[in-house]
Design a protein around this motif. Structure first.
Motif, mmCIF file in Angstrom:
data_model
loop_
_atom_site.group_PDB
_atom_site.id
_atom_site.type_symbol
_atom_site.label_atom_id
_atom_site.label_comp_id
_atom_site.label_asym_id
_atom_site.label_seq_id
_atom_site.Cartn_x
_atom_site.Cartn_y
_atom_site.Cartn_z
ATOM 1 N N PHE A 85 0.854 -1.192 0.000
ATOM 2 C CA PHE A 85 0.000 0.000 0.000
ATOM 3 C C PHE A 85 0.890 1.243 0.000
ATOM 4 O O PHE A 85 1.718 1.415 0.899
ATOM 5 C CB PHE A 85 -0.879 0.036 1.251
ATOM 6 N N LEU A 86 0.690 2.116 -0.988
ATOM 7 C CA LEU A 86 1.449 3.371 -1.064
ATOM 8 C C LEU A 86 0.485 4.531 -0.829
ATOM 9 O O LEU A 86 -0.528 4.664 -1.518
ATOM 10 C CB LEU A 86 2.151 3.485 -2.414
ATOM 11 N N GLN A 87 0.839 5.375 0.109
ATOM 12 C CA GLN A 87 -0.100 6.294 0.747
ATOM 13 C C GLN A 87 -0.179 7.686 0.096
ATOM 14 O O GLN A 87 0.710 8.096 -0.639
ATOM 15 C CB GLN A 87 0.317 6.422 2.222
ATOM 16 N N HIS A 88 -1.263 8.364 0.424
ATOM 17 C CA HIS A 88 -1.596 9.686 -0.117
ATOM 18 C C HIS A 88 -0.816 10.811 0.571
ATOM 19 O O HIS A 88 -0.142 10.599 1.582
ATOM 20 C CB HIS A 88 -3.099 9.926 0.009
ATOM 21 N N PHE A 89 -0.942 12.000 0.021
ATOM 22 C CA PHE A 89 -0.376 13.255 0.519
ATOM 23 C C PHE A 89 -0.521 13.366 2.041
ATOM 24 O O PHE A 89 -1.642 13.318 2.556
ATOM 25 C CB PHE A 89 -1.123 14.407 -0.166
ATOM 26 N N THR A 90 0.598 13.480 2.714
ATOM 27 C CA THR A 90 0.706 13.647 4.179
ATOM 28 C C THR A 90 0.178 12.444 4.982
ATOM 29 O O THR A 90 0.217 12.477 6.217
ATOM 30 C CB THR A 90 0.004 14.933 4.718
ATOM 31 N N GLY A 91 -0.292 11.420 4.311
ATOM 32 C CA GLY A 91 -0.848 10.272 5.026
ATOM 33 C C GLY A 91 0.230 9.402 5.656
ATOM 34 O O GLY A 91 1.337 9.274 5.125
ATOM 35 N N THR A 92 -0.123 8.807 6.785
ATOM 36 C CA THR A 92 0.774 7.875 7.472
ATOM 37 C C THR A 92 0.125 6.485 7.483
ATOM 38 O O THR A 92 -0.948 6.280 6.911
ATOM 39 C CB THR A 92 1.015 8.322 8.918
ATOM 40 N N LEU A 93 0.771 5.570 8.202
ATOM 41 C CA LEU A 93 0.204 4.227 8.352
ATOM 42 C C LEU A 93 -1.196 4.281 8.958
ATOM 43 O O LEU A 93 -2.029 3.409 8.694
ATOM 44 C CB LEU A 93 1.115 3.380 9.255
ATOM 45 N N ASP A 94 -1.433 5.311 9.769
ATOM 46 C CA ASP A 94 -2.717 5.412 10.468
ATOM 47 C C ASP A 94 -3.839 5.923 9.578
ATOM 48 O O ASP A 94 -4.997 5.955 9.993
ATOM 49 C CB ASP A 94 -2.575 6.342 11.682
ATOM 50 N N ASN A 95 -3.507 6.346 8.346
ATOM 51 C CA ASN A 95 -4.529 6.840 7.429
ATOM 52 C C ASN A 95 -5.106 5.744 6.531
ATOM 53 O O ASN A 95 -5.946 6.028 5.674
ATOM 54 C CB ASN A 95 -3.966 7.961 6.556
ATOM 55 N N TRP A 96 -4.653 4.521 6.727
ATOM 56 C CA TRP A 96 -5.246 3.437 5.921
ATOM 57 C C TRP A 96 -6.500 2.917 6.604
ATOM 58 O O TRP A 96 -6.477 2.490 7.762
ATOM 59 C CB TRP A 96 -4.241 2.302 5.713
ATOM 60 N N ASP A 97 -7.586 2.961 5.866
ATOM 61 C CA ASP A 97 -8.908 2.568 6.360
ATOM 62 C C ASP A 97 -8.944 1.051 6.601
ATOM 63 O O ASP A 97 -8.756 0.282 5.652
ATOM 64 C CB ASP A 97 -9.949 2.961 5.295
ATOM 65 N N PRO A 98 -9.215 0.619 7.834
ATOM 66 C CA PRO A 98 -9.307 -0.827 8.072
ATOM 67 C C PRO A 98 -10.394 -1.503 7.243
ATOM 68 O O PRO A 98 -10.297 -2.702 6.972
ATOM 69 C CB PRO A 98 -9.609 -0.928 9.574
ATOM 70 N N ALA A 99 -11.395 -0.743 6.794
ATOM 71 C CA ALA A 99 -12.435 -1.343 5.935
ATOM 72 C C ALA A 99 -11.893 -1.724 4.565
ATOM 73 O O ALA A 99 -12.522 -2.486 3.829
ATOM 74 C CB ALA A 99 -13.609 -0.376 5.779
ATOM 75 N N VAL A 100 -10.722 -1.178 4.211
ATOM 76 C CA VAL A 100 -10.069 -1.556 2.952
ATOM 77 C C VAL A 100 -8.939 -2.554 3.212
ATOM 78 O O VAL A 100 -8.828 -3.585 2.550
ATOM 79 C CB VAL A 100 -9.532 -0.305 2.211
ATOM 80 N N THR A 101 -8.092 -2.237 4.195
ATOM 81 C CA THR A 101 -6.929 -3.109 4.419
ATOM 82 C C THR A 101 -7.327 -4.481 4.946
ATOM 83 O O THR A 101 -6.777 -5.502 4.511
ATOM 84 C CB THR A 101 -5.957 -2.475 5.437
ATOM 85 N N ASP A 102 -8.262 -4.506 5.888
ATOM 86 C CA ASP A 102 -8.495 -5.759 6.616
ATOM 87 C C ASP A 102 -9.128 -6.857 5.754
ATOM 88 O O ASP A 102 -8.662 -7.998 5.787
ATOM 89 C CB ASP A 102 -9.329 -5.494 7.870
ATOM 90 N N PRO A 103 -10.178 -6.550 4.968
ATOM 91 C CA PRO A 103 -10.719 -7.629 4.126
ATOM 92 C C PRO A 103 -9.714 -8.109 3.083
ATOM 93 O O PRO A 103 -9.693 -9.291 2.744
ATOM 94 C CB PRO A 103 -11.940 -6.993 3.449
ATOM 95 N N LEU A 104 -8.883 -7.202 2.579
ATOM 96 C CA LEU A 104 -7.861 -7.633 1.623
ATOM 97 C C LEU A 104 -6.816 -8.507 2.320
ATOM 98 O O LEU A 104 -6.271 -9.438 1.722
ATOM 99 C CB LEU A 104 -7.209 -6.424 0.942
ATOM 100 N N ALA A 105 -6.554 -8.224 3.596
ATOM 101 C CA ALA A 105 -5.578 -9.008 4.351
ATOM 102 C C ALA A 105 -6.079 -10.414 4.670
ATOM 103 O O ALA A 105 -5.307 -11.274 5.090
ATOM 104 C CB ALA A 105 -5.221 -8.284 5.653
ATOM 105 N N ALA A 106 -7.358 -10.654 4.450
ATOM 106 C CA ALA A 106 -7.916 -11.988 4.744
ATOM 107 C C ALA A 106 -7.417 -13.037 3.765
ATOM 108 O O ALA A 106 -7.456 -14.231 4.068
ATOM 109 C CB ALA A 106 -9.444 -11.930 4.714
ATOM 110 N N THR A 107 -6.953 -12.601 2.589
ATOM 111 C CA THR A 107 -6.532 -13.587 1.587
ATOM 112 C C THR A 107 -5.116 -13.330 1.057
ATOM 113 O O THR A 107 -4.699 -13.929 0.070
ATOM 114 C CB THR A 107 -7.515 -13.598 0.389
ATOM 115 N N ARG A 108 -4.392 -12.442 1.699
ATOM 116 C CA ARG A 108 -2.999 -12.138 1.302
ATOM 117 C C ARG A 108 -2.368 -11.311 2.422
ATOM 118 O O ARG A 108 -3.066 -10.764 3.270
ATOM 119 C CB ARG A 108 -2.960 -11.312 0.005
ATOM 120 N N GLU A 109 -1.065 -11.232 2.414
ATOM 121 C CA GLU A 109 -0.396 -10.259 3.277
ATOM 122 C C GLU A 109 -0.597 -8.861 2.713
ATOM 123 O O GLU A 109 -0.459 -8.649 1.503
ATOM 124 C CB GLU A 109 1.102 -10.523 3.291
ATOM 125 N N VAL A 110 -0.873 -7.900 3.592
ATOM 126 C CA VAL A 110 -0.816 -6.507 3.166
ATOM 127 C C VAL A 110 0.367 -5.842 3.880
ATOM 128 O O VAL A 110 0.690 -6.182 5.018
ATOM 129 C CB VAL A 110 -2.130 -5.741 3.447
#
Lengths: 296, 296
Positions: free
Chosen positions: B39-64
């Protein structure tokens, strides 16, 4: 229900409906939990131009209804010279079937007819799929005289369905191979065929395209009243109705998702039939019934 | 494998990798049959700006793998003033992890970094997802000084994540409600937080955007060499990086599908997270590994 037992456009019998003084040819097959899906056809296309790779998997979970507008195939009457005239026939046909509301897949010319129907009587449709089409006031709609298309129409080697491979598919090996497969699938139907469209059909439909290019007042404003959930699909290399028209559709329809395929022309739904069917089925099965909120 | 046992960006511990004289902060969680997804992040965004509603379901079938580029969050170093500089850091990070090839989801600024990486070292990526981003030479990229955006940055009531609701979502009730839900999801993470980005980070990244808008020679020609299967996603009402940039991406990338959401701005992937995750997962799981054929 007049659902037939066959589940394929290769074998589905052609049916006829008498309504308001016309006789409309159609096919209706498939079934399942989904809403009936009306198919509205492209320039000069008949019932035989619907790719079974698109119609048949969709018919596995809903009825599909393929329709010859007035003057096409074995439907009686004159081919209207306006999209509005074609929309009127399609509404008469649905009324004759007693179908109060359905989903619709409008392809190319058929997409314009679907847009006009959605404006004329919004309750007709629940969800709308628009493939390779354009809004009123769109640009470069079906200019068969331009060199990139005219060269194929002038080529005496391209008879029957063969020309579709050139004009519906991109000039790449992969797209042309998909076009050859498409033409092969159309040729599977051997009996109970429609009469192919002649130059008179083409002339009236071209007149309708020219009228559809014209607009008055606020360009694309008429789209803002069509609040149905919509799925807009196109090939990025469409020479017949350029993809910019699909951009304008989703920028102005309040609730439309856009899906654009690479390496594909006007026939993107036939080239990527597995993906298209999957996307269309998911869209039609979605529970979201309402459009987005109004601007604050 | 350094996969952690937690499966959510709400709780995943922040990890650190030392490579080429820098220390990079990242999170790595999830697992399954899919390829790892960077995951490559947006302007001024940090690790904390990644929405768990996007990262977590994708992490169910692969490493993120979520990544703070140099100078962001708890990563050391200077924020580069060019996209090329950011791409170099990301490649160094992947080399340090020993990851030879992965999938990538580049969002906004992160999409530009992904494009640059794909050009600099094509073998890095298998499949590419580009959300709310622009090619080199794109138009109206992150002009925060324009009135439609500046009014939010000047509003003293919009502190912390609250401004994201205004600038990432469309000015409709439905989109703003989705924005509120998004901000609520980000706030669920309470511990092990990144340092928020300050004005120095913003200034260098804006410099990089201005450099990315410049082009020489044939505009967008550099995209034609990026033959990876790509999924380009945008909201039709993106004010930060207008959707026209996504149009140019799919018109010039040889093998890119476009998906545009209605009633959505820059944060379309957060607003339509269920649909986005479903589309992204299907794209990443697709077997098609090769691009389309060459032009005839």
């Amino acid at each position: 229900m007049s659902t037939t037992t066959t589940e394929s456009n290769i074998t589905a019998p052609t049916l006829f409906l008498d309504a308001s003084g016309e006789r409309y040819a159609y096919r209706r097959f498939g079934g399942g939990p989904g809403h009936p899906l009306l198919f509205l056809q492209h320039f000069t296309g008949t019932l035989d131009n619907w790719d079974p790779a698109v119609t048949d998997p969709l018919a596995a979970t809903r009825e599909v209804i393929l329709f010859d507008n007035a003057g096409i195939g074995r439907s009686s009457g004159e081919v209207p010279k306006t999209i509005a005239g074609m929309a009127k026939h399609a509404l008469t046909f649905l009324d004759g079937l007693g179908l109060k509301a359905c989903d619709v897949l409008g392809y190319s010319l058929g997409g314009m007819v679907a847009l006009q129907m959605a404006q004329d009587r919004p309750s007709t449709f629940r969800r709308i799929i628009l493939v390779g089409t354009a809004p009123r006031g769109g640009e470069d709609i079906m200019h068969l005289e331009k060199p990139s298309l005219a060269r194929h129409f002038r080529d005496p080697a391209l008879r029957g369905y063969a020309i579709l491979r050139k004009i519906f598919f991109a000039p790449t090996e992969s797209s042309q191979a998909a076009g050859e497969a498409f033409v092969g699938r159309l040729a599977q139907r051997q009996n109970d065929l429609d009469r192919p469209s002649g130059p008179d059909v083409a002339a009236n439909q071209i007149t309708a395209f020219r009228e559809w290019e014209r607009f008055t007042g606020d360009r694309f404003a008429d789209l803002r009243s069509i609040r149905h959930p919509a799925l807009v699909v196109n090939g990025v290399r469409d020479e017949m109705i350029p993809v910019s028209n699909s951009y304008r559709l989703v920028e102005n329809l309040p609730n439309a998702v856009l899906l654009v395929y690479p390496d594909a022309g006007h026939g993107s739904l036939f080239q990527f039939h597995d993906s298209f069917v999957s996307q269309a089925a998911a869209f039609l099965a979605s529970g979201q019934e309402t459009g987005p909120g109004t601007s604050q």
